[in-house]
Design a protein around this motif. Structure first.
Motif, PDB file in Angstrom:
ATOM      1  N   SER A 192      95.755  41.932 -24.775  1.00  0.00           N
ATOM      2  CA  SER A 192      95.461  43.177 -24.073  1.00  0.00           C
ATOM      3  C   SER A 192      94.187  43.823 -24.607  1.00  0.00           C
ATOM      4  CB  SER A 192      96.630  44.158 -24.231  1.00  0.00           C
ATOM      5  OG  SER A 192      96.310  45.403 -23.668  1.00  0.00           O
ATOM      6  N   LYS A 193      93.446  44.480 -23.695  1.00  0.00           N
ATOM      7  CA  LYS A 193      92.241  45.205 -24.098  1.00  0.00           C
ATOM      8  C   LYS A 193      92.570  46.562 -24.713  1.00  0.00           C
ATOM      9  CE  LYS A 193      91.311  47.804 -19.836  1.00  0.00           C
ATOM     10  NZ  LYS A 193      90.262  48.345 -18.959  1.00  0.00           N
ATOM     11  N   PHE A 194      93.831  46.966 -24.652  1.00  0.00           N
ATOM     12  CA  PHE A 194      94.201  48.319 -25.064  1.00  0.00           C
ATOM     13  C   PHE A 194      94.611  48.375 -26.534  1.00  0.00           C
ATOM     14  CE2 PHE A 194      95.168  47.996 -20.525  1.00  0.00           C
ATOM     15  CZ  PHE A 194      94.443  49.077 -20.028  1.00  0.00           C
ATOM     16  N   GLY A 195      94.159  49.419 -27.215  1.00  0.00           N
ATOM     17  CA  GLY A 195      94.609  49.682 -28.567  1.00  0.00           C
ATOM     18  C   GLY A 195      93.905  48.860 -29.636  1.00  0.00           C
ATOM     19  N   ILE A 196      94.109  49.275 -30.872  1.00  0.00           N
ATOM     20  CA  ILE A 196      93.584  48.562 -32.039  1.00  0.00           C
ATOM     21  C   ILE A 196      94.733  47.771 -32.649  1.00  0.00           C
ATOM     22  CG2 ILE A 196      92.487  48.798 -34.297  1.00  0.00           C
ATOM     23  CD1 ILE A 196      91.436  51.538 -33.348  1.00  0.00           C
ATOM     24  N   SER A 197      94.523  46.515 -32.911  1.00  0.00           N
ATOM     25  CA  SER A 197      95.578  45.660 -33.434  1.00  0.00           C
ATOM     26  C   SER A 197      96.157  46.235 -34.729  1.00  0.00           C
ATOM     27  CB  SER A 197      95.038  44.254 -33.706  1.00  0.00           C
ATOM     28  OG  SER A 197      95.991  43.480 -34.433  1.00  0.00           O
ATOM     29  N   ILE A 198      97.479  46.166 -34.838  1.00  0.00           N
ATOM     30  CA  ILE A 198      98.133  46.613 -36.075  1.00  0.00           C
ATOM     31  C   ILE A 198      97.682  45.782 -37.265  1.00  0.00           C
ATOM     32  CG2 ILE A 198     100.169  47.598 -34.945  1.00  0.00           C
ATOM     33  CD1 ILE A 198     101.638  44.973 -35.476  1.00  0.00           C
ATOM     34  N   HIS A 199      97.129  44.592 -36.998  1.00  0.00           N
ATOM     35  CA  HIS A 199      96.657  43.741 -38.090  1.00  0.00           C
ATOM     36  C   HIS A 199      95.271  44.140 -38.585  1.00  0.00           C
ATOM     37  CE1 HIS A 199     100.178  41.421 -37.303  1.00  0.00           C
ATOM     38  NE2 HIS A 199      99.763  41.020 -36.101  1.00  0.00           N
ATOM     39  N   GLN A 200      94.702  45.174 -37.958  1.00  0.00           N
ATOM     40  CA  GLN A 200      93.412  45.696 -38.403  1.00  0.00           C
ATOM     41  C   GLN A 200      93.570  46.999 -39.191  1.00  0.00           C
ATOM     42  OE1 GLN A 200      91.726  45.314 -34.219  1.00  0.00           O
ATOM     43  NE2 GLN A 200      89.923  44.657 -35.373  1.00  0.00           N
ATOM     44  N   MET A 201      94.762  47.184 -39.739  1.00  0.00           N
ATOM     45  CA  MET A 201      95.045  48.419 -40.466  1.00  0.00           C
ATOM     46  C   MET A 201      94.098  48.625 -41.640  1.00  0.00           C
ATOM     47  SD  MET A 201      97.064  51.002 -40.278  1.00  0.00           S
ATOM     48  CE  MET A 201      96.152  52.287 -41.110  1.00  0.00           C
ATOM     49  N   ARG A 202      93.770  47.558 -42.361  1.00  0.00           N
ATOM     50  CA  ARG A 202      92.865  47.695 -43.509  1.00  0.00           C
ATOM     51  C   ARG A 202      91.506  48.232 -43.075  1.00  0.00           C
ATOM     52  NH1 ARG A 202      93.586  44.501 -48.017  1.00  0.00           N
ATOM     53  NH2 ARG A 202      91.704  45.553 -48.780  1.00  0.00           N
ATOM     54  N   HIS A 203      91.019  47.750 -41.941  1.00  0.00           N
ATOM     55  CA  HIS A 203      89.724  48.208 -41.436  1.00  0.00           C
ATOM     56  C   HIS A 203      89.806  49.699 -41.065  1.00  0.00           C
ATOM     57  CE1 HIS A 203      85.974  47.038 -38.832  1.00  0.00           C
ATOM     58  NE2 HIS A 203      85.785  48.139 -39.530  1.00  0.00           N
ATOM     59  N   ILE A 204      90.895  50.083 -40.413  1.00  0.00           N
ATOM     60  CA  ILE A 204      91.078  51.488 -40.046  1.00  0.00           C
ATOM     61  C   ILE A 204      91.118  52.366 -41.299  1.00  0.00           C
ATOM     62  CG2 ILE A 204      92.700  53.144 -39.042  1.00  0.00           C
ATOM     63  CD1 ILE A 204      93.462  50.944 -37.036  1.00  0.00           C
ATOM     64  N   GLU A 205      91.826  51.918 -42.294  1.00  0.00           N
ATOM     65  CA  GLU A 205      91.915  52.684 -43.541  1.00  0.00           C
ATOM     66  C   GLU A 205      90.540  52.896 -44.168  1.00  0.00           C
ATOM     67  OE1 GLU A 205      96.127  52.186 -45.749  1.00  0.00           O
ATOM     68  OE2 GLU A 205      94.968  50.333 -45.627  1.00  0.00           O
ATOM     69  N   ARG A 206      89.715  51.875 -44.122  1.00  0.00           N
ATOM     70  CA  ARG A 206      88.366  52.018 -44.688  1.00  0.00           C
ATOM     71  C   ARG A 206      87.549  53.049 -43.908  1.00  0.00           C
ATOM     72  NH1 ARG A 206      88.890  46.332 -45.597  1.00  0.00           N
ATOM     73  NH2 ARG A 206      87.866  45.807 -43.631  1.00  0.00           N
ATOM     74  N   VAL A 207      87.689  53.026 -42.562  1.00  0.00           N
ATOM     75  CA  VAL A 207      86.965  53.996 -41.738  1.00  0.00           C
ATOM     76  C   VAL A 207      87.448  55.416 -42.041  1.00  0.00           C
ATOM     77  CG1 VAL A 207      86.540  54.783 -39.377  1.00  0.00           C
ATOM     78  CG2 VAL A 207      86.478  52.338 -39.904  1.00  0.00           C
ATOM     79  N   VAL A 208      88.767  55.584 -42.095  1.00  0.00           N
ATOM     80  CA  VAL A 208      89.342  56.907 -42.358  1.00  0.00           C
ATOM     81  C   VAL A 208      88.902  57.421 -43.730  1.00  0.00           C
ATOM     82  CG1 VAL A 208      91.495  58.165 -42.755  1.00  0.00           C
ATOM     83  CG2 VAL A 208      91.318  56.578 -40.824  1.00  0.00           C
ATOM     84  N   LYS A 209      88.934  56.553 -44.709  1.00  0.00           N
ATOM     85  CA  LYS A 209      88.568  56.970 -46.070  1.00  0.00           C
ATOM     86  C   LYS A 209      87.087  57.302 -46.183  1.00  0.00           C
ATOM     87  CE  LYS A 209      88.828  55.531 -50.911  1.00  0.00           C
ATOM     88  NZ  LYS A 209      89.266  54.451 -51.851  1.00  0.00           N
ATOM     89  N   SER A 210      86.254  56.496 -45.543  1.00  0.00           N
ATOM     90  CA  SER A 210      84.806  56.690 -45.692  1.00  0.00           C
ATOM     91  C   SER A 210      84.283  57.879 -44.894  1.00  0.00           C
ATOM     92  CB  SER A 210      84.056  55.423 -45.275  1.00  0.00           C
ATOM     93  OG  SER A 210      84.260  55.143 -43.893  1.00  0.00           O
ATOM     94  N   THR A 211      84.959  58.218 -43.787  1.00  0.00           N
ATOM     95  CA  THR A 211      84.469  59.316 -42.941  1.00  0.00           C
ATOM     96  C   THR A 211      85.297  60.586 -43.058  1.00  0.00           C
ATOM     97  OG1 THR A 211      85.797  58.654 -41.019  1.00  0.00           O
ATOM     98  CG2 THR A 211      83.611  57.640 -41.251  1.00  0.00           C
ATOM     99  N   GLY A 212      86.477  60.475 -43.654  1.00  0.00           N
ATOM    100  CA  GLY A 212      87.344  61.645 -43.787  1.00  0.00           C
ATOM    101  C   GLY A 212      88.075  62.023 -42.515  1.00  0.00           C
ATOM    102  N   LEU A 213      88.223  61.087 -41.581  1.00  0.00           N
ATOM    103  CA  LEU A 213      88.921  61.366 -40.317  1.00  0.00           C
ATOM    104  C   LEU A 213      90.291  62.006 -40.542  1.00  0.00           C
ATOM    105  CD1 LEU A 213      88.295  58.219 -38.085  1.00  0.00           C
ATOM    106  CD2 LEU A 213      87.788  60.579 -37.451  1.00  0.00           C
ATOM    107  N   HIS A 214      90.603  62.978 -39.697  1.00  0.00           N
ATOM    108  CA  HIS A 214      91.916  63.628 -39.728  1.00  0.00           C
ATOM    109  C   HIS A 214      92.783  62.986 -38.641  1.00  0.00           C
ATOM    110  CE1 HIS A 214      94.426  67.556 -38.992  1.00  0.00           C
ATOM    111  NE2 HIS A 214      95.159  66.535 -39.382  1.00  0.00           N
ATOM    112  N   VAL A 215      93.686  62.109 -39.045  1.00  0.00           N
ATOM    113  CA  VAL A 215      94.559  61.407 -38.103  1.00  0.00           C
ATOM    114  C   VAL A 215      95.858  62.194 -37.967  1.00  0.00           C
ATOM    115  CG1 VAL A 215      95.734  59.257 -37.539  1.00  0.00           C
ATOM    116  CG2 VAL A 215      93.529  59.203 -38.730  1.00  0.00           C
ATOM    117  N   ALA A 216      96.009  62.859 -36.817  1.00  0.00           N
ATOM    118  CA  ALA A 216      97.186  63.693 -36.591  1.00  0.00           C
ATOM    119  C   ALA A 216      98.284  62.955 -35.843  1.00  0.00           C
ATOM    120  CB  ALA A 216      96.804  64.948 -35.814  1.00  0.00           C
ATOM    121  N   GLY A 217      97.922  61.848 -35.175  1.00  0.00           N
ATOM    122  CA  GLY A 217      98.914  61.129 -34.391  1.00  0.00           C
ATOM    123  C   GLY A 217      98.616  59.655 -34.294  1.00  0.00           C
ATOM    124  N   ILE A 218      99.638  58.880 -34.036  1.00  0.00           N
ATOM    125  CA  ILE A 218      99.477  57.454 -33.747  1.00  0.00           C
ATOM    126  C   ILE A 218     100.213  57.146 -32.447  1.00  0.00           C
ATOM    127  CG2 ILE A 218      99.033  56.654 -36.098  1.00  0.00           C
ATOM    128  CD1 ILE A 218     101.976  55.972 -36.374  1.00  0.00           C
TER     129      ILE A 218
END
Length: 403
Positions: free
Chosen positions: A156-182
């Motif tokens: 599917s073209k929709f969503g970010i794969s759950i197996h890319q969690m490490r990449h998401i964590e790096r983005v959140v940590k490096s930019t300070g993103l405020h993740v309020a929902g999943i």
């Protein structure tokens, strides 16, 4: 369920002509009440997925009964605001859009749901943690009916794969993103409530990575009955199971998290009736065709995803039963139904397609230079014209003659 009678539908067709889309607003509120009752013991919010039916009057009505709004384009967001939804009651879940559209949603103050790592990086770089966002995940769960409306599988073209969690964590940590929902959404026409529960287990696991989490969005895809005896999503059971799961999660973690859903078809499908007229009865060596004054330019679902719609002859409801194939007047094979048992159809009779409220008019077109039909909303028994029928001039609107 406050369904409209055959006699009333005939009256509407005589008054407003055919083809004609009719929506019974009271059936929408009945469906919304079912959701509220099923999740009454749970901290739940419901966002109407307006891609199903976005007439401004329907949006205003949905707002008036207390629902929030799920949008997939910036223009749906603007329609929602015009209809009276406040920004905090709008969720914007686009995919494959330019960053400028995400940015515009942010400027309008709505809830943003992002499903692409590159967009997360751009948003985090520009805004850091100053604006809360939701992340849409692909849970790799095959749910829903037809493959064309399944959105949580690996291709599917929709969503970010759950197996890319490490990449998401790096983005959140490096930019300070405020993740309020999943968020997750596996598709439409989900019969088994366990699909949602399976997805919820995945979401609870992902939640441990986001300390500021406020909600988990399970999308929708509730199955509605299209034919007699059809299996549908057991909303009461789903509400019970989801409530139990969130209470257990709160007891285990000490965190109170909202659950969000995005019902579209569930709210409006059964409210819709599409009325057409039998132009011709055509008998061949193998088949008796009913040729109606419509086609996939008005209702594409049967041709697009092999969707089934109940059809009834509402102007001869007690005629002898015969077998017909119902087709349209478009220059392509636009078969609505093969070998369907109907009360005898005569030229000039009116047929109604049920469950026409979702992805009916919304996906219509002017193919073959045919005109789009009118739309009627019935509220408390009173019919309101909410979209006039196209005229010939509408075919030329926005065209520029240079010769």
């Amino acid at each position: 369920m406050s369904q409209l009678t055959n006699e009333y539908l005939v009256e509407l067709a005589r008054e407003f002509g055919s083809p004609l889309y009719v929506y019974n607003a009271n059936q929408i509120s009945d469906q919304y009440a079912k959701l509220e009752a099923a999740f009454s013991e749970c901290n739940a919010r419901f966002f109407y997925a307006c891609k199903a039916l976005s007439n401004i009057n329907i949006l205003k009505y949905v707002e008036s009964i207390g629902a929030s709004l799920d949008c997939v384009s910036i223009n749906e967001v603007k329609l929602g605001l015009k209809a009276g939804f406040t920004p905090d009651r709008i969720l914007f879940t686009p995919n494959c859009v330019d960053f400028a559209e995400i940015d515009e949603g942010k400027q309008l103050g709505v809830n943003l749901n992002i499903d692409n790592i590159s967009i997360l990086e751009q948003f985090g770089t520009k805004y850091g943690g100053s604006y809360p966002i939701c992340i849409r995940f692909n849970p790799h769960i095959m749910g829903g009916g037809n493959y064309k409306i399944s959105t949580g599988h690996i291709d599917s073209k929709f969503g970010i794969s759950i197996h890319q969690m490490r990449h998401i964590e790096r983005v959140v940590k490096s930019t300070g993103l405020h993740v309020a929902g999943i968020h997750m959404h596996t598709g439409s026409d989900i019969k088994d409530v366990n699909v949602f529960l399976q997805g919820l287990e995945v979401m609870f696991e992902l939640a441990t990575h986001f300390p500021k989490l406020e909600f988990i969005d399970l999308g929708s895809g509730f199955k509605v009955p299209y034919q007699d005896g059809d299996v549908q999503t057991d909303i009461e059971l789903l509400g019970k199971k989801v409530t139990e799961a969130f209470k257990a999660y709160e007891k285990e973690t000490g965190k109170k998290i909202q659950v969000w859903f995005e019902p579209g078809k569930f709210l409006v499908s059964e409210s819709g009736y599409f009325i057409v007229k039998a132009n011709v009865i055509k008998q061949t060596t193998a088949t008796v065709f009913v040729g109606v004054n419509s086609g996939f330019n008005h209702l594409i679902r049967p041709m697009f995803y092999e969707a089934y719609h109940r059809i009834r002859n509402i102007s001869n409801p007690y005629g002898s039963e015969r077998i017909y194939t119902v087709v349209g007047n478009i220059c392509e094979t636009d078969t609505f139904a093969w070998d369907r048992t109907l009360n005898e159809v005569r030229e000039g009779d009116l047929l109604v397609f049920y469950n026409a409220g979702a992805y009916g008019f919304e996906m219509s077109s002017n193919f073959n230079s045919r005109l789009k039909p009118a739309e009627i909303m019935v509220l408390d028994g009173k019919a309101h014209l909410i979209r006039k029928r196209d005229g010939f001039e509408d075919l030329l609107r926005n065209q520029i003659e240079v010769l």
